[in-house]
Design a protein around this motif. Structure first.
Motif, PDB file in Angstrom:
ATOM      1  N   THR A 189      47.745 -77.057  36.658  1.00 25.65           N
ATOM      2  CA  THR A 189      46.345 -77.119  36.229  1.00 25.65           C
ATOM      3  C   THR A 189      45.529 -75.967  36.813  1.00 25.65           C
ATOM      4  O   THR A 189      44.705 -75.363  36.115  1.00 25.65           O
ATOM      5  CB  THR A 189      45.725 -78.462  36.640  1.00 25.65           C
ATOM      6  N   VAL A 190      45.765 -75.652  38.085  1.00 24.23           N
ATOM      7  CA  VAL A 190      45.075 -74.503  38.689  1.00 24.23           C
ATOM      8  C   VAL A 190      45.490 -73.212  37.982  1.00 24.23           C
ATOM      9  O   VAL A 190      44.651 -72.353  37.667  1.00 24.23           O
ATOM     10  CB  VAL A 190      45.374 -74.414  40.196  1.00 24.23           C
ATOM     11  N   GLY A 191      46.798 -73.080  37.725  1.00 20.56           N
ATOM     12  CA  GLY A 191      47.279 -71.894  37.017  1.00 20.56           C
ATOM     13  C   GLY A 191      46.688 -71.790  35.620  1.00 20.56           C
ATOM     14  O   GLY A 191      46.305 -70.697  35.175  1.00 20.56           O
ATOM     15  N   ALA A 192      46.600 -72.932  34.926  1.00 19.93           N
ATOM     16  CA  ALA A 192      46.015 -72.929  33.585  1.00 19.93           C
ATOM     17  C   ALA A 192      44.539 -72.535  33.634  1.00 19.93           C
ATOM     18  O   ALA A 192      44.059 -71.792  32.763  1.00 19.93           O
ATOM     19  CB  ALA A 192      46.173 -74.311  32.955  1.00 19.93           C
ATOM     20  N   SER A 193      43.818 -73.018  34.641  1.00 19.16           N
ATOM     21  CA  SER A 193      42.406 -72.664  34.779  1.00 19.16           C
ATOM     22  C   SER A 193      42.233 -71.169  35.020  1.00 19.16           C
ATOM     23  O   SER A 193      41.337 -70.525  34.457  1.00 19.16           O
ATOM     24  CB  SER A 193      41.785 -73.448  35.939  1.00 19.16           C
ATOM     25  N   ALA A 194      43.119 -70.602  35.851  1.00 18.42           N
ATOM     26  CA  ALA A 194      43.062 -69.163  36.124  1.00 18.42           C
ATOM     27  C   ALA A 194      43.370 -68.351  34.865  1.00 18.42           C
ATOM     28  O   ALA A 194      42.674 -67.378  34.547  1.00 18.42           O
ATOM     29  CB  ALA A 194      44.033 -68.798  37.248  1.00 18.42           C
ATOM     30  N   ILE A 195      44.402 -68.766  34.130  1.00 17.00           N
ATOM     31  CA  ILE A 195      44.788 -68.031  32.922  1.00 17.00           C
ATOM     32  C   ILE A 195      43.715 -68.153  31.847  1.00 17.00           C
ATOM     33  O   ILE A 195      43.428 -67.190  31.122  1.00 17.00           O
ATOM     34  CB  ILE A 195      46.141 -68.541  32.401  1.00 17.00           C
TER      35      ILE A 195
END
Length: 356
Positions: A189-195
């Motif tokens: 989820t953090v990675g998706a938010s960053a992307i």
């Protein structure tokens, strides 16, 4: 008076609007964005809770209903004005932009699907709030947006809010998933938010450097064609992974029955596109920054809805994280308000001096 001056600089469609009509249009688009996003997240969590397990299908429905975006395109035709200062990019250039952004969108949606699979809807939404902090960072490096004290405060507070969720021992995923799956969901989820924040900055850069204009039709084309590319990638992934073979059994074993299964899939797809209509509308009527701020702010509503619908556990740490997220939102929104106010006031003062 500032709003009336602002409207005169828009397309012929908006030049005919009075200030109160412009505000009504803004409110309607905000409703579409918030309602669509909240409904999509809740339905996505419901799909997993009732026995759904296909990550590729959950990713596919996030863009599969993109033809709905043709409705506002027909109802609100784009301005026929074309800038004479720059040539429209070639087909090859446009295709490359849409392919790259569409591929990033597909990967981003997959990470969101994994995150929602292993996290409760409320925890998922609170972690997604970190995208505003990532957006500030990427906007600084890619779009030359300045860092101010309010934006820095927002970045720090939202980062701490996500960190609280990460270290909260009382946090758990649905059906008490294992700790490593919870960690996987958090990282996804953090990675998706960053992307997603990176994707927004790249889209803005594309409007500035490649498309060199940002009319209603151009913004809508960006949404439609990137969604088309992402949908094609998800369809290939669904068949290549073999998950398509499990869909029939998944429908048979769905907790609320076959009809409910189909309705959840269909309305999840529709909800994401209703959200997209709000996103596009706010980009065109106000700005891309304002659209992103409202999109992120609406994530504060989803935890409340999830507590009502799914009876998610709300402990003290999660309440503090939510309050910190709201604080971070407020700081970012207030900075956006100050920038917008100064910009419009400066433009209005300049026009007043030039108009006897």
């Amino acid at each position: 008076m500032i709003i009336d001056k602002y409207l005169t600089n828009q397309s012929p469609l908006f030049r005919k609007l009075k200030s109160w009509q412009w505000w009504v249009l803004v409110v309607v688009n905000i409703f579409f964005l918030i309602a669509g996003q909240a409904a999509a997240v809740i339905l996505g969590r419901y799909y997993y809770d009732q026995g759904g397990n296909s990550k590729w299908l959950a990713t596919l429905v996030q863009t599969a209903a993109f033809p709905i975006l043709y409705i506002p395109l027909f109802l609100l035709p784009a301005s026929q004005e074309v800038s004479s200062s720059s040539r429209y990019p070639s087909f090859v250039t446009l295709a490359l932009v849409y392919l790259v952004l569409g591929a990033i969108l597909a990967g981003d949606n997959m990470l969101y699907s994994v995150g929602l699979l292993y996290l409760s809807a409320s925890t998922y939404s609170l972690i997604c709030a970190s995208q505003l902090a990532f957006n500030a960072v990427f906007s600084y490096f890619i779009n030359s947006q300045k860092f101010t004290a309010l934006i820095l405060n927002s970045v720090v507070i939202l980062s701490l809010s996500a960190a609280l969720i990460a270290v909260n021992e009382g946090s758990e995923g649905p059906s008490k998933v294992s700790k490593w799956k919870y960690i996987l969901g958090f990282i996804s989820t953090v990675g998706a938010s960053a992307i997603y924040s990176l994707l927004l900055s790249l889209m803005q850069l594309s409007f500035q450097k490649v498309l060199k204009r940002q009319s209603f039709g151009v913004v809508l084309d960006m949404q439609i064609y990137t969604s088309f590319v992402a949908t094609c990638i998800c369809i290939v992934g669904l068949f290549a992974s073999g998950e398509w073979r499990t869909l029939s059994g998944e429908m048979q074993g769905f907790g609320k029955g076959k009809v409910s299964y189909v309705m959840v899939i269909v309305w999840t797809a529709v909800s994401w596109q209703v959200c997209s209509v709000g996103v596009v509308g706010l980009i065109y009527v106000v700005s891309s920054l304002f659209s992103n701020v409202i999109s992120t702010s609406s994530l504060a509503i989803t935890p409340v809805v999830s507590v009502i619908v799914f009876h998610d556990k709300v402990n003290g740490v999660k309440v503090i994280a939510m309050l910190m997220a709201i604080w971070g939102f407020a700081s970012y929104i207030y900075q956006n308000y100050l920038d917008d106010y100064r910009s419009r006031k400066s433009r209005y003062d300049g026009e007043t001096r030039n108009d006897p």
